[in-house]
Design a protein around this motif. Structure first.
Motif, PDB file in Angstrom:
ATOM      1  N   SER A 242       0.876  -1.214   0.017  1.00 43.23           N
ATOM      2  CA  SER A 242      -0.062   0.041   0.115  1.00 43.23           C
ATOM      3  C   SER A 242       1.085   1.147  -0.020  1.00 43.23           C
ATOM      4  N   PRO A 243       0.557   2.215  -1.038  1.00 46.34           N
ATOM      5  CA  PRO A 243       1.368   3.483  -0.805  1.00 46.34           C
ATOM      6  C   PRO A 243       0.771   4.535  -0.103  1.00 46.34           C
ATOM      7  N   VAL A 244      -0.341   4.034   0.803  1.00 48.65           N
ATOM      8  CA  VAL A 244      -1.216   5.048   1.457  1.00 48.65           C
ATOM      9  C   VAL A 244      -0.324   5.611   2.621  1.00 48.65           C
ATOM     10  N   PRO A 245       0.521   4.976   3.430  1.00 56.64           N
ATOM     11  CA  PRO A 245       1.304   5.809   4.390  1.00 56.64           C
ATOM     12  C   PRO A 245       2.122   6.592   3.680  1.00 56.64           C
ATOM     13  N   ALA A 246       2.912   6.565   2.726  1.00 58.36           N
ATOM     14  CA  ALA A 246       3.747   7.521   1.917  1.00 58.36           C
ATOM     15  C   ALA A 246       2.899   8.608   1.191  1.00 58.36           C
ATOM     16  N   ILE A 247       1.666   8.481   0.922  1.00 55.87           N
ATOM     17  CA  ILE A 247       0.709   9.553   0.275  1.00 55.87           C
ATOM     18  C   ILE A 247       0.362  10.341   1.705  1.00 55.87           C
ATOM     19  N   VAL A 248       0.091   9.763   2.925  1.00 55.97           N
ATOM     20  CA  VAL A 248      -0.325  10.594   4.070  1.00 55.97           C
ATOM     21  C   VAL A 248       0.927  11.568   4.413  1.00 55.97           C
ATOM     22  N   LEU A 249       2.168  10.771   4.271  1.00 56.04           N
ATOM     23  CA  LEU A 249       3.277  11.788   4.737  1.00 56.04           C
ATOM     24  C   LEU A 249       3.533  12.627   3.604  1.00 56.04           C
ATOM     25  N   LEU A 250       3.391  12.442   2.532  1.00 54.95           N
ATOM     26  CA  LEU A 250       3.478  13.289   1.553  1.00 54.95           C
ATOM     27  C   LEU A 250       2.344  14.576   1.636  1.00 54.95           C
ATOM     28  N   ALA A 251       1.264  14.307   1.907  1.00 58.55           N
ATOM     29  CA  ALA A 251       0.169  15.255   2.111  1.00 58.55           C
ATOM     30  C   ALA A 251       0.505  16.168   3.224  1.00 58.55           C
ATOM     31  N   LEU A 252       1.080  15.455   4.627  1.00 58.58           N
ATOM     32  CA  LEU A 252       1.314  16.363   5.556  1.00 58.58           C
ATOM     33  C   LEU A 252       2.363  17.359   5.336  1.00 58.58           C
ATOM     34  N   ASN A 253       3.399  16.927   4.548  1.00 54.03           N
ATOM     35  CA  ASN A 253       4.672  17.715   4.474  1.00 54.03           C
ATOM     36  C   ASN A 253       4.138  18.702   3.101  1.00 54.03           C
ATOM     37  N   ALA A 254       3.174  18.579   2.519  1.00 56.68           N
ATOM     38  CA  ALA A 254       2.658  19.671   1.562  1.00 56.68           C
ATOM     39  C   ALA A 254       1.886  20.608   2.614  1.00 56.68           C
TER      40      ALA A 254
END
Length: 130
Positions: free
Chosen positions: A101-113
């Motif tokens: 699942s790429p979801v953890p990486a997507i969440v971290l990406l969104a929080l950094n955004a």
């Protein structure tokens, strides 16, 4: 956002961004530290990626460096931008190479955004300098 003076009406968003920055720093210090330390799961995962263990050290180093930058008031924007790039790579790697699942990486990406957006004045001033 500068850490010098925060108007009363903007105090809660300022505090929320600091909390997000702190949590992101903890997450990336842990993840980067695991890569640098050579946790067997990380070694196996980067072996599966096929770019060598040097890439694991590079990724871990970038994550730790980005986490440190997130904690520095005037460098948080740069840390967030660096970690956004790392997370874009992580999402692509999950989707195309290792699966899962790429979801953890997507969440971290969104929080950094979110952090980068909150620091957009710093990013704009740097862009004007060049």
């Amino acid at each position: 956002m500068s850490d010098v003076a925060v108007p009363a009406g903007r105090r809660w968003p300022h505090v929320a961004v600091w909390i997000v920055r702190g949590l992101l720093a903890l997450a990336f210090l842990g993840a980067g530290g695991a890569k640098l330390y050579g946790v067997p799961m990380m070694v196996e995962e980067f072996h599966h990626i096929g770019l060598g263990q040097g890439f694991r050290y590079l990724t871990g180093g970038l994550e730790v460096f980005g986490a440190i930058l997130l904690l520095l008031p005037r460098k948080a924007a740069f840390g967030a931008l660096l970690l956004i790039c790392v997370m874009i790579g992580a999402v692509i790697t999950h989707l195309l190479v290792i699966g899962g699942s790429p979801v953890p990486a997507i969440v971290l990406l969104a929080l950094n955004a979110v952090v980068a957006y909150s620091q957009r004045e710093e990013i704009a001033s740097l862009a004007k300098a060049f």
